[in-house]
Design an enzyme around this catalytic site. Sequence first.
Site, PDB file in Angstrom:
ATOM      1  N   ARG A 357       0.832  -1.204   0.000  1.00  0.00           N
ATOM      2  CA  ARG A 357       0.000   0.000   0.000  1.00  0.00           C
ATOM      3  C   ARG A 357       0.870   1.258   0.000  1.00  0.00           C
ATOM      4  O   ARG A 357       0.533   2.258  -0.635  1.00  0.00           O
ATOM      5  CB  ARG A 357      -0.975   0.008   1.183  1.00  0.00           C
ATOM      6  CG  ARG A 357      -1.981   1.149   1.143  1.00  0.00           C
ATOM      7  CD  ARG A 357      -3.151   0.944   2.097  1.00  0.00           C
ATOM      8  NE  ARG A 357      -4.169   0.067   1.553  1.00  0.00           N
ATOM      9  CZ  ARG A 357      -5.226   0.481   0.831  1.00  0.00           C
ATOM     10  NH1 ARG A 357      -5.397   1.757   0.579  1.00  0.00           N
ATOM     11  NH2 ARG A 357      -6.095  -0.385   0.377  1.00  0.00           N
ATOM     12  N   GLU A 759      -9.878   5.869   6.749  1.00  0.00           N
ATOM     13  CA  GLU A 759      -8.445   6.157   6.712  1.00  0.00           C
ATOM     14  C   GLU A 759      -8.015   7.378   5.899  1.00  0.00           C
ATOM     15  O   GLU A 759      -7.084   8.077   6.304  1.00  0.00           O
ATOM     16  CB  GLU A 759      -7.695   4.933   6.162  1.00  0.00           C
ATOM     17  CG  GLU A 759      -7.825   3.703   7.020  1.00  0.00           C
ATOM     18  CD  GLU A 759      -7.350   2.463   6.279  1.00  0.00           C
ATOM     19  OE1 GLU A 759      -8.052   2.030   5.345  1.00  0.00           O
ATOM     20  OE2 GLU A 759      -6.273   1.970   6.617  1.00  0.00           O
TER      21      GLU A 759
HETATM   22  N1  MTE Z   1     -12.659   5.420  14.097  1.00  0.00           N
HETATM   23  C1  MTE Z   1     -12.766   5.156  15.412  1.00  0.00           C
HETATM   24  N2  MTE Z   1     -13.549   5.937  16.151  1.00  0.00           N
HETATM   25  N3  MTE Z   1     -12.080   4.128  15.985  1.00  0.00           N
HETATM   26  C2  MTE Z   1     -11.244   3.313  15.249  1.00  0.00           C
HETATM   27  O1  MTE Z   1     -10.638   2.386  15.784  1.00  0.00           O
HETATM   28  N4  MTE Z   1     -10.294   2.833  13.032  1.00  0.00           N
HETATM   29  C3  MTE Z   1      -9.949   3.384  11.713  1.00  0.00           C
HETATM   30  C4  MTE Z   1     -11.160   4.051  11.070  1.00  0.00           C
HETATM   31  N5  MTE Z   1     -11.800   4.923  11.992  1.00  0.00           N
HETATM   32  C5  MTE Z   1     -11.108   3.590  13.853  1.00  0.00           C
HETATM   33  C6  MTE Z   1     -11.871   4.659  13.313  1.00  0.00           C
HETATM   34  C7  MTE Z   1      -9.427   2.383  10.784  1.00  0.00           C
HETATM   35  S1  MTE Z   1      -7.804   1.933  10.902  1.00  0.00           S
HETATM   36  C8  MTE Z   1     -10.193   1.829   9.799  1.00  0.00           C
HETATM   37  S2  MTE Z   1      -9.547   0.765   8.675  1.00  0.00           S
HETATM   38  C9  MTE Z   1     -11.628   2.145   9.683  1.00  0.00           C
HETATM   39  O2  MTE Z   1     -12.071   3.040  10.699  1.00  0.00           O
HETATM   40  C10 MTE Z   1     -12.406   0.836   9.781  1.00  0.00           C
HETATM   41  O3  MTE Z   1     -13.769   1.030   9.780  1.00  0.00           O
HETATM   42  P1  MTE Z   1     -14.621   1.219   8.437  1.00  0.00           P
HETATM   43  O4  MTE Z   1     -14.052   0.324   7.403  1.00  0.00           O
HETATM   44  O5  MTE Z   1     -15.978   0.841   8.851  1.00  0.00           O
HETATM   45  O6  MTE Z   1     -14.472   2.665   8.078  1.00  0.00           O
HETATM   46 MO1  MOS Z   2      -7.381   0.014   9.358  1.00  0.00          MO
HETATM   47  S1  MOS Z   2      -5.336   0.266   9.487  1.00  0.00           S
HETATM   48  O1  MOS Z   2      -7.234  -0.778   7.819  1.00  0.00           O
HETATM   49  O2  MOS Z   2      -7.573  -1.273  10.459  1.00  0.00           O
END
Ligand code: MTE
Ligand code: MOS
Length: 808
Positions: A357, A759
């Site tokens: 990535r 992300e």
């Molecule tokens: N938001 C909150 N509040 N807590 C989290 O742990 N993780 C992030 C993001 N936002 C996270 C977050 C990460 S690393 C990812 S990959 C995505 O949320 C995963 O959730 P989604 O695919 O439903 O967006």
């Molecule tokens: Mo998010 S780093 O892809 O869990």
Amino acid sequence: MNKPAELPMDRAGDPRVNRTVDPILDPAAGHASTALDSGPTPESRPQVGVSRAHESAHLHVSGEAVYIDDIAEAHGTLHAALGLSPIAHGTLVSIDLELLRRQPGVVAVLTAADIPAENNCGPLLHDDPILAEGELRYVGQPVFAVIARDRELARRAAALAKQAIVATPHPAVLTAREAHALGQYVIPPMHLSRGDAASALAAAPHRLEGDWAVGGQEQFYLEGQISYALPQENQALLIHCSTQHPSEMQQLVAHAMGWQAHQVTVQCRRMGGGFGGKESQSALFACVAAIAATQLRRPVKLRVDRDDDFLVTGRRHGFDYRWSVGFDDEGRILAAEIDLISNCGHSADLSAPVMARALCHFDNAYWLPNVAMHGYCAKTNTQSNTAFRGFGGPQGALAIEMIVDGIARRLGVDALTVRQRNFYREGHDLTPYGQQVEDNLLRPLTDRLIETSGYHARRAEITAFNAGSPVLKKGLALTPVKFGISFNVVHLNQAGALVHVYTDGSVLVNHGGTEMGQGLNTKVAQVVAHELGIPAASVRASATDTSKVANTSATAASTGSDLNGKAAQDAARKIKRRLMPLAARLLGCGEDALVFDGGEVRGGGQALGFKELVAKAYLERIQLWSDGFYATPGLHWDRAKLQGKPFYYYAFGAAVAEVLVDTLTGETRVTRADVLHDVGRSLNPALDIGQVEGAFVQGQGWLTSEELVWHPKSGLLLTHAPSTYKIPTANDMPRDFRVALFDAPNAADSIHRSKAVGEPPLLLPFSVLLAIKDAVAACGAERCDPPLRAPATPEAVLDAIEAVSSAT
Ligand code: MTE
Ligand code: MOS
């Protein structure tokens, strides 16, 4: 504290939302982007595209939300603690088990020898021991587990690790550069190139060389790693685990036990944050709890405290870079050659896809005609680094942003101008990995942000301010983001869901995704409510559970709502299709005329309550529950050649940051940040803005205050608590923070034309780092290029100021 994204607030009336997502929020406009069976009507009340509070908001604020440690403990529960390696590298000679067993409250001590089958908790390569065997690989590696009557006693005994572990030390490799020099990698080097970088470099009118590094970052989820394993009848286990990847926990536990997958059930209602840290690395804790519970036939809980969490688990990979770029008089990049060296730690974990990535995001927003990237995954005697929001993408893109900034300073041109000249554009829109940049929003989005942020006027003001301000300096930077959405590994892009409609018309939805505060359950419930035309309050999401939806992917790569939203929609549509013949019969109209909306079904000028319809359907023996499935179409990826179409679409964004730097102390403050971010047509603007704000501040922390320091000799991670590791707080948020969503439906057929948001916004605060660099440059001669390190801590800022001012 560091997660404003988790503050539950309903922003339905927020002007930032209304200004940018009007068409969706206006109920009269319906939801134009979806060709629903029940097409929008003037009275339709869309359940998607509206700002709803997080489904657990009221539970988060009242303290009622149940995290693993809040689950009422079953009778006889025992507690585990891990004994950690005191040395960075060595041979494990013996463990003084008698000493440990003698300690008060200790029931058992587990070592690698107690693992019934495979001693591995690594997700891809099987190179990650659950408990050390033979070799000690880093300070903090779990060597044994103490199981005791209570947690305190278990921890007291485990703290005797230094006395109990007998080992022969070996020289340790603690930095990525050292490992790279030795050719010591966790996986073979990866190369991605296009054109002829070497000759283009040689022929370029200007060249710039760079040698730079960015540190790693601790996920610092508020709920630490935890697993609670309960033995079930007939050789089985129920594991409550704080994890982004229940299916993988199930598999790894089954492998460690030598069991079949059906013997292990993993459940997770929610995490108190994951941020990538619980994608693979929740496994060690699940495995230890599972092995202990099975051996002792007692429920066993393993909850590590913050220091141990830091010492045992890995985090965002720090990256070292060496680059060489060639460009023309206008700053257009003609060639780029770069080595990216990631510090992977002692095992592969997810380092290969993280590097992939990174390589696929080095281009960020820019057309690179000739490029050669070399990715080296350095193996060191430290924690095994893993996923963290952005998953290598930020580390790839940050390099090119530093490069573009350097080019601009060399030429004496505003960096924004150089960025715009290098943007992907028609005819120059093929990425180095062979994917076309379709529906490119870079130009319209940045143009709008330049205008709304008053970029050019402020640039002039800042130049004037700095001329008259010897101590305080201001800086300004705009940085763009292009982030590819999908797992780079094609088969992971699938999801399942289960929707139950009960006879009273209420709905329970279960899907393969996990809730970590990002609002996935809220969004999926909205999708189901929208499909069935019922109020969101009629839909409840239940805990992720491997016994409900099988073989799920991690909730990661920001794909949670894309994948699970589509799967849940599929399930809801199947139910709706089964209800339609009955509804048409009851209403005396054709199926085409039916509208599911507002808790009723209308057709032929009549209406029928959804509840009534469902109750009648039950009597007619119509199946009221369904599974749903989704697989992202059109993806292909050649992992060996690093070529293909790994991403379903791109998410775009841009940010302008303004900072104030105190040149006497090196302290910095973000005085204003303007963000315009593309989430397609938002499923829930309040949640999306929360995600953008949270990611921005989290990325700002990575680049300004979160510094990891390992002892150069012993290899001990010295910054293993909030006392020494500084995450951003509410106080560090931009003083004036203007976040808006760029409202444009996703051109790809995503769930309701939304885009992933988790992300991509983590890359927005590159603008903060570069604004700090800009302010530092104001301390030096014209066209100076400050050697600013990341994170730009006050020390780093002072060093950079010193360097540019002593050069004048
Ligand atoms: N938001 C909150 N509040 N807590 C989290 O742990 N993780 C992030 C993001 N936002 C996270 C977050 C990460 S690393 C990812 S990959 C995505 O949320 C995963 O959730 P989604 O695919 O439903 O967006
Ligand atoms: Mo998010 S780093 O892809 O869990």
